[in-house]
Design a protein around this motif. Structure first.
Motif, short mmCIF file in Angstrom:
data_model
loop_
_atom_site.label_atom_id
_atom_site.label_comp_id
_atom_site.label_asym_id
_atom_site.label_seq_id
_atom_site.Cartn_x
_atom_site.Cartn_y
_atom_site.Cartn_z
N LYS A 271 -3.47 -0.21 9.99
CA LYS A 271 -4.02 0.25 9.01
C LYS A 271 -5.34 -0.26 8.69
O LYS A 271 -6.30 0.51 8.40
CB LYS A 271 -3.15 0.26 7.68
CG LYS A 271 -3.90 0.71 6.23
CD LYS A 271 -3.69 2.20 6.47
CE LYS A 271 -4.31 2.84 4.96
NZ LYS A 271 -5.63 2.65 4.88
N GLU B 2 -4.34 7.51 -6.17
CA GLU B 2 -3.78 6.38 -6.61
C GLU B 2 -4.22 5.11 -5.69
O GLU B 2 -4.30 4.19 -6.40
CB GLU B 2 -2.13 6.44 -6.16
CG GLU B 2 -1.21 5.45 -6.92
CD GLU B 2 -0.73 4.24 -5.87
OE1 GLU B 2 0.17 3.54 -6.16
OE2 GLU B 2 -1.16 4.32 -4.56
N HIS C 13 0.97 -1.10 0.09
CA HIS C 13 0.04 -0.13 0.10
C HIS C 13 0.86 1.32 0.14
O HIS C 13 1.77 1.51 0.87
CB HIS C 13 -1.01 -0.17 1.15
CG HIS C 13 -2.02 1.01 1.25
ND1 HIS C 13 -2.96 0.85 2.10
CD2 HIS C 13 -2.09 2.04 0.53
CE1 HIS C 13 -3.87 1.99 1.72
NE2 HIS C 13 -3.29 2.62 0.86
N ASN C 14 0.63 2.13 -1.00
CA ASN C 14 1.67 3.38 -0.98
C ASN C 14 1.44 4.31 -0.10
O ASN C 14 1.99 5.59 -0.27
CB ASN C 14 1.44 3.83 -2.55
CG ASN C 14 2.65 3.85 -3.31
OD1 ASN C 14 3.98 3.75 -2.68
ND2 ASN C 14 2.57 3.57 -4.83
N VAL C 15 0.68 4.04 1.06
CA VAL C 15 0.35 5.00 2.27
C VAL C 15 1.83 5.61 2.68
O VAL C 15 2.80 4.71 2.97
CB VAL C 15 -0.48 4.67 2.88
CG1 VAL C 15 0.14 3.28 3.83
CG2 VAL C 15 -1.05 5.67 3.91
N PRO C 16 2.01 6.97 2.67
CA PRO C 16 3.47 7.47 3.11
C PRO C 16 3.58 6.82 4.54
O PRO C 16 2.65 6.72 5.27
CB PRO C 16 3.04 9.02 3.35
CG PRO C 16 1.70 9.23 2.45
CD PRO C 16 0.92 7.93 2.51
N PRO D 273 -9.06 13.56 -0.73
CA PRO D 273 -9.41 14.40 0.58
C PRO D 273 -9.58 15.73 0.56
O PRO D 273 -10.18 16.30 1.57
CB PRO D 273 -8.28 13.76 1.46
CG PRO D 273 -7.09 13.62 0.70
CD PRO D 273 -7.64 13.23 -0.64
N HIS E 86 -4.27 10.43 5.64
CA HIS E 86 -2.98 10.16 4.89
C HIS E 86 -2.05 11.26 4.87
O HIS E 86 -0.91 11.16 4.54
CB HIS E 86 -3.37 9.73 3.40
CG HIS E 86 -4.19 8.46 3.23
ND1 HIS E 86 -5.56 8.49 3.34
CD2 HIS E 86 -3.80 7.22 3.08
CE1 HIS E 86 -6.10 7.25 3.41
NE2 HIS E 86 -5.10 6.36 3.03
N ARG E 87 -2.71 12.33 5.30
CA ARG E 87 -1.74 13.50 5.57
C ARG E 87 -1.00 13.28 7.09
O ARG E 87 -1.82 13.21 7.86
CB ARG E 87 -2.29 14.74 5.37
CG ARG E 87 -2.55 15.04 3.89
CD ARG E 87 -3.10 16.68 3.86
NE ARG E 87 -2.16 17.71 4.10
CZ ARG E 87 -2.74 18.80 4.07
NH1 ARG E 87 -3.93 19.24 3.93
NH2 ARG E 87 -2.02 19.95 4.10
N GLY F 26 -9.90 10.23 3.85
CA GLY F 26 -8.76 10.57 3.08
C GLY F 26 -7.75 11.28 3.81
O GLY F 26 -6.66 11.41 3.66
N GLN F 27 -8.39 12.27 4.72
CA GLN F 27 -7.42 13.24 5.42
C GLN F 27 -6.52 12.45 6.43
O GLN F 27 -5.43 13.06 6.56
CB GLN F 27 -8.26 13.87 6.45
CG GLN F 27 -9.36 14.98 5.70
CD GLN F 27 -8.70 16.11 5.37
OE1 GLN F 27 -7.34 16.42 5.26
NE2 GLN F 27 -9.43 17.19 4.99
N MET G 238 -1.57 9.98 -1.22
CA MET G 238 -1.70 8.90 -2.36
C MET G 238 -3.03 8.61 -2.51
O MET G 238 -3.29 7.32 -2.98
CB MET G 238 -0.60 8.07 -2.17
CG MET G 238 -0.44 7.63 -0.60
SD MET G 238 -1.94 7.38 0.27
CE MET G 238 -2.50 5.80 -0.26
N VAL G 239 -4.16 9.22 -2.19
CA VAL G 239 -5.45 8.78 -1.88
C VAL G 239 -6.09 8.19 -3.26
O VAL G 239 -6.79 7.32 -3.40
CB VAL G 239 -6.55 9.68 -0.98
CG1 VAL G 239 -7.83 8.90 -0.98
CG2 VAL G 239 -5.83 9.79 0.10
N ASN H 12 3.02 14.79 1.18
CA ASN H 12 2.61 13.56 0.39
C ASN H 12 1.18 13.22 0.73
O ASN H 12 0.58 13.38 1.76
CB ASN H 12 3.48 12.11 1.01
CG ASN H 12 4.78 12.21 0.42
OD1 ASN H 12 4.83 12.53 -0.77
ND2 ASN H 12 5.80 11.89 1.23
N PRO I 254 -3.48 -0.57 -2.50
CA PRO I 254 -4.22 -1.74 -1.48
C PRO I 254 -5.43 -2.65 -2.41
O PRO I 254 -5.59 -3.61 -1.85
CB PRO I 254 -4.63 -1.16 -0.72
CG PRO I 254 -5.32 0.32 -1.39
CD PRO I 254 -3.96 0.49 -2.27
#
Lengths: 302, 507
Positions: A190, B441, A178-181, B489, A204-205, A201-202, B438-439, B436, A236
């Motif tokens: 996760k 992707e 999963h490319n999550v930072p 997001p 992921h920052r 989505g928030q 990537m949501v 960064n 994912p």
């Protein structure tokens, strides 16, 4: 609470305290390892062996408990595509819960593709229902905003009512890329994101801090990591069978950091170097150094 | 017979609603959820005419048309779901059969023939207007975008109210979960144009204040088409010598089909409701086959016929010469498998069956505003970030009643390009904030990913140097499904958007 219930609860607490004390004084020996890793078996067989090695499901689920089992069924993908938890893993976990005396087992996920497709095509709805679990779609109105007292980046977020109300929570993630930072992989911690609402989505920052914040508020009693198949690229959700390897591992444990650490090692990653695991360790959620974890590996024949 | 007719109306209405509810995942093959749309010769045959192409589903409407030549407008009286709704509204609002304001010109039976000629002329000249007037299109569209959402809102209101009571909460949640298995959507959708569609639908019902079956006798072009086809009907109303001339039949006739002599009938207007037979105290009214039926006349003068033809031409001209906005046009992302634009618009009957089925899936399809020009009004477009096209879904092509959206196989659908995603670098988190994310992707359903990253040193919005993964779209791989825009997001305007650039349309 009546008198009888009070005495019962007190006895439970005393027993729990004794177990904790024993572990802190004598380490995890000789009772059970921190992690039980079953390999080379069938998905269900490996779950049974790994949980048995930890002392059996009775250690986590008591008679009359309501248990939430959280698989990863977020994507409209087939089991062989490796994006979701193997249905037989979920089936076995549910079965073990009922064998331990659970009153009710609920299986659900706040999916990312359309819910009915995810529930059906992952095979999890059918497997869990056959094992006796209640499998419902997530209802928007059951997300309740709750405070995160230990949260640093997140002070409050919506959590699903059933999780808040449950006696036990068992996390049953799938191991995948999963490319999550600050992670690069998606494992147990996760997977907890399927229990929360809001603008996910928030997350992921500033991922590491936020996901660790979530782990301070939502604490599974047991994690059963499904690495029967591993999606090693294009996670994912994946889709290509060539991105999936048959790894045939199931890892069970109560330390969410150690379980994810072991999972990371299956991707040839060093757990100490993964930012979210380092953050989790720093904040006292568990151990990311596998050398400090008692691991029992069991080769299964079935 | 009157009772039989009522039972038939109720059964067909239930059948219509049942098929509506079944138009959802998993659509079991073999269930003709678009059956009622196939019944309408107006929608089906104008689609055939405008597109100059035959499709096999239209044969159902030919059967209905053939039966109408023999039996008359039985469809209007016994089957049409909108007609049944009109009857129900007439009863509730206590509509009178006789028009109270005939003198003010509200009784306009010729108008439905006029509209019919307008629609047919436009179809011959290759513009599809039937969808705006066809009762089956109207009732399907209204059910999807107005009635069902209202119903869901009401039920959720009740269960929500129950769950606010402390003792009832768990029961209410259980009831809610139970209803979601078949009656309620798993997640509710909202529909563009619903207020307008509601105005049309309830407007038709409210016409009960003018006359019973006002829509059916004055406006419905399908009624006009079936009425015209009834000119030569053999099965018809007749009156025996037992008639006492009491006039009750004429007073009760819901379509004004009985003349002032109470004996002669305007057979093109009669919808076989059998009320006249039921109310006749002398038992003088018969419905049956007549050996040598006289041809009935249709209420449209030559002057009006010419006027209708001219109006059809005018509509065509205005649609074709209307203002075209190239930027707005780029937003007209068509469902996967849509025919080339002209053929697509010729076929589409605006029924909203695709919009309905998509609302139970990715919730991406909506009725167009002016994205596709005036000619494309109310045709389906994919509207991310409101919704997206679900990767493993081809339901829109399965339910389209005219083949405007082709029924693609799943592998074909998954590689059919509807458009292309583009980053808006003034909103995208990595591009604008230098952090960064990537949501997009993460959610990209293409197995090899149509969004990729390249690592670069950039400055964050605070001016700090940062190594960040900057996302970009692989144009050839992107199918334009729009899930990236839905899941982005960023709130408000998203960091990624989709246009129909590069769309694949073939017939």
């Amino acid at each position: 609470m009546d008198r009888r219930e009070f005495i019962g609860r007190s006895a439970q607490l005393a027993a729990l305290a004794a177990v904790i004390q024993k572990q802190s004084v004598f380490g995890s020996e000789p009772a059970s390892p921190d992690l039980a890793v079953a390999k080379d078996g069938t998905p269900g067989g490996m779950v049974r062996r790994a949980v048995a090695e930890l002392g059996g499901m009775g250690r986590f689920v008591k008679r009359g408990d309501v248990v939430v089992v959280k698989p990863n069924m977020s994507w409209d993908r087939l089991p062989e595509q490796g994006a979701t938890t193997h249905p037989d893993v979920v089936r076995e976990v549910v079965t073990l819960c009922f064998e331990a005396g659970a009153r009710k087992v609920k299986v659900f996920d706040f999916t990312l593709n359309e819910a009915r497709r995810c529930y059906k095509r992952t095979g999890i709805q059918k497997a869990a229902e056959e094992a006796g679990a209640e499998v419902q779609f997530v209802q928007d109105r059951k997300f309740k905003a709750v405070a995160f007292p230990m949260g640093e980046a997140i002070k409050s977020w919506e959590i699903y009512q059933d999780v808040l109300d449950a006696d036990r929570l068992i996390n049953v993630p799938a191991a995948k890329h999963h490319n999550v930072p600050e992670a690069g992989i998606s494992l147990g911690i996760k997977n907890l994101m399927g229990l929360i609402g809001g603008n996910r989505g928030q997350f992921h920052r500033n991922f590491a801090r936020k996901i660790v914040d979530l782990s301070t508020r939502v604490k599974p009693d047991l994690v059963v990591l499904d690495a029967y198949r591993m999606l090693i690229r294009n996670g994912p959700s994946g889709g290509n069978l060539s991105d999936v390897v048959l790894k045939k591992h199931v890892i069970a444990g109560t330390d969410p950091v150690a379980v994810d650490g072991y999972g990371a090692s299956l991707f040839n990653l060093q757990p100490e170097k993964i930012p979210y695991l380092a953050e989790a360790k720093m904040r006292g959620l568990g151990e990311n150094d596998l050398k400090k974890v008692v691991i029992k590996v069991i080769a299964c024949t079935s | 017979m009157q009772t039989a007719r009522r039972i038939s109306q109720i059964l067909f209405l239930l059948c219509f609603l049942g098929l509506f509810l079944l138009a959802t995942y998993p659509l079991e093959t073999g269930i003709p959820v678009d059956l009622f749309l196939h019944l309408s010769p107006l929608g089906q045959l104008t689609a055939v005419t405008a597109a100059r192409a035959w499709f096999s589903g239209a044969i159902v409407s030919l059967v209905l048309l053939a039966l109408t030549f023999i039996l008359g407008r039985f469809f209007c009286g016994w089957i049409c779901p909108l007609g049944t709704c009109v009857d129900a509204s007439d009863n509730l609002l206590k509509a009178k059969s006789k028009n109270r304001s005939t003198s003010r010109g509200l009784n306009l039976p010729w108008l439905k023939y006029f509209l019919l000629v307008v629609v047919i002329t436009a179809a011959v000249l290759s513009v599809q207007l039937a969808g705006y007037f066809d009762p089956i299109s109207i009732v399907t569209r209204s059910t999807a975008t107005v009635l069902y959402p209202l119903f869901v809102f009401a039920v959720e209101g009740v269960t929500g109210f129950l769950s606010s009571a402390p003792l009832l909460e768990s029961t209410a949640l259980k009831l809610d979960a139970f209803l979601r298995r078949f009656l309620l959507p798993v997640s509710s959708a909202s529909f563009r144009g619903s207020i307008l569609f509601a105005a049309v639908f309830f407007g038709i019902l409210v016409l009960a204040f003018a006359q019973r079956r006002y829509w059916c006798r004055n406006l419905c072009p399908l009624g006009g088409m079936l009425g015209f086809s009834s000119k030569w009907r053999g099965y018809r109303r007749s009156v025996t010598d037992a008639c006492t001339g009491c006039g009750l039949c004429e007073k009760k006739c819901r379509t004004g089909a009985i003349n002032a002599d109470f004996i002669s009938t305007r057979h093109t207007e009669c919808i076989n409701c059998m009320d006249c037979q039921a109310v006749c105290p002398a038992g003088a009214v018969r419905f049956g086959f007549v050996k040598k039926p006289e041809t009935a006349s249709v209420d449209l003068s030559k002057r009006r016929l010419l006027g209708a033809g001219f109006t059809g031409f005018l509509a065509l001209g205005l649609f074709k010469t209307g203002y075209q906005d190239p930027v707005r046009r780029g937003k007209a992302i068509r469902p996967p498998g849509s025919l080339p634009e002209n053929a697509f618009l010729d076929r589409c009957v605006r029924c909203g069956e695709c919009v309905r089925v998509c609302s139970t899936s990715g919730q991406g399809l909506q009725h167009a505003g002016l994205e596709a020009g005036w000619e494309g009004l109310a045709s389906p477009v994919l509207l991310p970030p409101r919704g997206y096209c679900e990767y493993n879904c081809n339901l829109c092509g399965q339910v389209c009643p005219t083949g405007a959206i082709r029924n693609l196989s799943m592998p074909d659908k998954q590689i059919t390009k509807m458009g292309t995603a583009h980053f808006d670098k003034t909103h995208c988190i990595p591009w604008y904030y230098g952090e960064n994310c990537m949501v997009c992707e993460e959610h990209c359903p293409i197995p090899e990913k149509a969004i990729k990253f390249r690592e670069e040193r950039v400055k964050t919005i605070d001016g700090v140097e940062n190594t960040v993964l900057l996302p970009y779209v692989v144009e050839d791989t992107c199918v334009g499904c729009g899930i990236c825009a839905v899941r982005c997001p960023v709130e408000g305007d998203k960091g990624i958007f989709v246009t129909n650039a590069g769309e694949q349309r073939s017939s």
